[in-house]
Design a protein around this motif. Sequence first.
Motif, PDB file in Angstrom:
ATOM      1  N   TYR A   1       0.837  -1.204   0.000  1.00  0.00           N
ATOM      2  CA  TYR A   1       0.000   0.000   0.000  1.00  0.00           C
ATOM      3  C   TYR A   1       0.869   1.249   0.000  1.00  0.00           C
ATOM      4  O   TYR A   1       1.965   1.258   0.565  1.00  0.00           O
ATOM      5  CB  TYR A   1      -0.915   0.014   1.222  1.00  0.00           C
TER       6      TYR A   1
ATOM      7  N   LEU B   1      -7.049   4.605   3.772  1.00  0.00           N
ATOM      8  CA  LEU B   1      -6.007   3.587   3.893  1.00  0.00           C
ATOM      9  C   LEU B   1      -6.217   2.739   5.144  1.00  0.00           C
ATOM     10  O   LEU B   1      -6.153   1.503   5.085  1.00  0.00           O
ATOM     11  CB  LEU B   1      -4.629   4.268   3.955  1.00  0.00           C
TER      12      LEU B   1
ATOM     13  N   ASN C   1      -8.899   2.178   6.860  1.00  0.00           N
ATOM     14  CA  ASN C   1     -10.064   1.301   6.726  1.00  0.00           C
ATOM     15  C   ASN C   1      -9.690   0.028   5.981  1.00  0.00           C
ATOM     16  O   ASN C   1     -10.154  -1.060   6.319  1.00  0.00           O
ATOM     17  CB  ASN C   1     -11.196   2.021   5.998  1.00  0.00           C
ATOM     18  N   GLU C   2      -8.865   0.188   4.977  1.00  0.00           N
ATOM     19  CA  GLU C   2      -8.416  -0.964   4.202  1.00  0.00           C
ATOM     20  C   GLU C   2      -7.433  -1.819   5.025  1.00  0.00           C
ATOM     21  O   GLU C   2      -7.532  -3.047   5.031  1.00  0.00           O
ATOM     22  CB  GLU C   2      -7.754  -0.453   2.914  1.00  0.00           C
TER      23      GLU C   2
ATOM     24  N   GLU D   1      -8.429  -4.607   7.581  1.00  0.00           N
ATOM     25  CA  GLU D   1      -8.787  -5.950   7.114  1.00  0.00           C
ATOM     26  C   GLU D   1      -7.633  -6.946   7.251  1.00  0.00           C
ATOM     27  O   GLU D   1      -7.826  -8.145   7.104  1.00  0.00           O
ATOM     28  CB  GLU D   1      -9.194  -5.906   5.620  1.00  0.00           C
ATOM     29  N   HIS D   2      -6.441  -6.427   7.467  1.00  0.00           N
ATOM     30  CA  HIS D   2      -5.265  -7.305   7.481  1.00  0.00           C
ATOM     31  C   HIS D   2      -4.770  -7.561   8.897  1.00  0.00           C
ATOM     32  O   HIS D   2      -4.858  -6.688   9.760  1.00  0.00           O
ATOM     33  CB  HIS D   2      -4.132  -6.681   6.657  1.00  0.00           C
TER      34      HIS D   2
ATOM     35  N   VAL E   1      -7.114   4.360  -2.191  1.00  0.00           N
ATOM     36  CA  VAL E   1      -6.014   3.621  -1.562  1.00  0.00           C
ATOM     37  C   VAL E   1      -5.137   3.058  -2.675  1.00  0.00           C
ATOM     38  O   VAL E   1      -5.407   1.985  -3.214  1.00  0.00           O
ATOM     39  CB  VAL E   1      -6.537   2.476  -0.672  1.00  0.00           C
TER      40      VAL E   1
ATOM     41  N   ARG F   1      -2.517   1.007  -4.465  1.00  0.00           N
ATOM     42  CA  ARG F   1      -1.889  -0.258  -4.095  1.00  0.00           C
ATOM     43  C   ARG F   1      -0.973  -0.703  -5.223  1.00  0.00           C
ATOM     44  O   ARG F   1      -1.362  -0.681  -6.391  1.00  0.00           O
ATOM     45  CB  ARG F   1      -2.953  -1.318  -3.826  1.00  0.00           C
TER      46      ARG F   1
ATOM     47  N   ASP G   1      -5.737   2.189  -7.774  1.00  0.00           N
ATOM     48  CA  ASP G   1      -6.610   2.238  -6.604  1.00  0.00           C
ATOM     49  C   ASP G   1      -6.985   0.803  -6.247  1.00  0.00           C
ATOM     50  O   ASP G   1      -7.235  -0.031  -7.123  1.00  0.00           O
ATOM     51  CB  ASP G   1      -7.861   3.062  -6.927  1.00  0.00           C
ATOM     52  N   HIS G   2      -7.033   0.484  -4.932  1.00  0.00           N
ATOM     53  CA  HIS G   2      -7.236  -0.915  -4.509  1.00  0.00           C
ATOM     54  C   HIS G   2      -8.549  -1.476  -5.009  1.00  0.00           C
ATOM     55  O   HIS G   2      -8.694  -2.675  -5.146  1.00  0.00           O
ATOM     56  CB  HIS G   2      -7.170  -1.028  -2.980  1.00  0.00           C
ATOM     57  N   ARG G   3      -9.537  -0.621  -5.294  1.00  0.00           N
ATOM     58  CA  ARG G   3     -10.833  -1.142  -5.752  1.00  0.00           C
ATOM     59  C   ARG G   3     -10.749  -1.657  -7.171  1.00  0.00           C
ATOM     60  O   ARG G   3     -11.627  -2.375  -7.640  1.00  0.00           O
ATOM     61  CB  ARG G   3     -11.906  -0.041  -5.654  1.00  0.00           C
TER      62      ARG G   3
ATOM     63  N   GLN H   1      -6.992  -8.491  -5.142  1.00  0.00           N
ATOM     64  CA  GLN H   1      -6.287  -8.621  -3.856  1.00  0.00           C
ATOM     65  C   GLN H   1      -5.105  -9.562  -4.012  1.00  0.00           C
ATOM     66  O   GLN H   1      -5.272 -10.650  -4.500  1.00  0.00           O
ATOM     67  CB  GLN H   1      -7.246  -9.169  -2.792  1.00  0.00           C
TER      68      GLN H   1
END
Lengths: 237, 237
Positions: free
Chosen positions: B107, B117, B119-120, B123-124, B219, B221, B231-233, B237
């Motif tokens: 990231y 960031l 918020n994303e 998840e980890h 975000v 990535r 962008d991560h979207r 993944q």
Amino acid sequence: MGQAELAGTVAVVIDVLRATTTITHAIANGAECVIPLLTIEQAREQHAAHPTTLLGGERGGQRIDGFDLGNSPTEYAPAVVAGKQILFTTTNGTKAMQACRAAKTIYIASFVNLTALCNELAEHETIQIVCAGTEGEITREDVLLAGAIVDQLTADAQPIDRNDQAQIAADAWQEAKTELTATSLAQRLKSSRGGRNVLRIGLEGDIEIAATLDKFNVVPRLDPSSWQIRDHRTTPQ
Amino acid sequence: MGQAELAGTVAVVIDVLRATTTITHAIANGAECVIPLLTIEQAREQHAAHPTTLLGGERGGQRIDGFDLGNSPTEYAPAVVAGKQILFTTTNGTKAMQACRAAKTIYIASFVNLTALCNELAEHETIQIVCAGTEGEITREDVLLAGAIVDQLTADAQPIDRNDQAQIAADAWQEAKTELTATSLAQRLKSSRGGRNVLRIGLEGDIEIAATLDKFNVVPRLDPSSWQIRDHRTTPQ
């Protein structure tokens, strides 16, 4: 920080848990000098040549086989250390001192002599603070003391320049300072990497001792030529 | 931190002044992707092979000869970057990304996308924060953002474990946070090593932009296989 950067400077070595705290106790309690050595073998050889010396230090936090003393400040009581030369080797602290051997002079720092040390450091124009850390990584207990030193030097009349690492340490110390009580510093040290290691070997009391501000009015100084740590009042500048 | 330690991890790269802030602007403003490259030569070669790409980045803080864009976030406006692939090389930031190439995912962090960031990142389970610094030394502007990330993740429901470096960063951020205003963060960044470098080349405005919290909801990535930042979207993944 490399040797080259430390050449000719005034270095301050920090290993709060526990080497520099323990050395400060030894000096404050009347040891003639502490001689920091990298290896167990070096310590044993020097002891064989000078049998009146005491052997002190640790590996894995524990007293080394055949050594007189471990790395707990309480072991370095006046009755034990007064007038003695102490050969001393620890996992991270004595390495950090060795890394400073090109410095002009090397101070040994701990919370237990913070003010005495800072009064002495205020005489110098440029200071390099070296945190021993653990396995080559910076640790919070050392950074907190580095920040306390930067903070106390800044509180003096003249403003000082600091590099980013010194500023980060000062920032971190501000957070500790806002709620500084007898036990809050010990609490922070216990949660640090060094603190967790000391707790693991059952020596919580050593952390509380290391968190005692200004217990002593000594400034241990390692002379790069003689390679002996003595109180600064008894060693030539 | 070595490559080995980063293998398979979730890495977060920070170079607040200015690479990661600028990349976040590029992605938020519609760039198709940013491709971080170590050397000017690599960027030129790839540009020769793909002439529709834009060349961006800096050396000594300045736009590189023949490049379309420098390293100022303002240069990466929607009209300039929308739909474009950007070949990007900077002194410290793209090196830090390269050092993370063994990570599972990487990231790109900045104050301008802090909340999105975090918020994303929530998840980890395990995250490695990598501060680019300057010439191999840690700098305050990067540590402050690292601390802000640790702080924001901790504010969530579950307590998190942090190593000492993360805790030092969080300590440093607490000090900034207690008096956090529109201009106080910019002021801190200006006094940092990266900030002083940016001021020296007359780009004070870039620092104020970099200190704008949550300007964007993207975000960026970096996918270690395609070596593209999106962008991560829009990236798997």
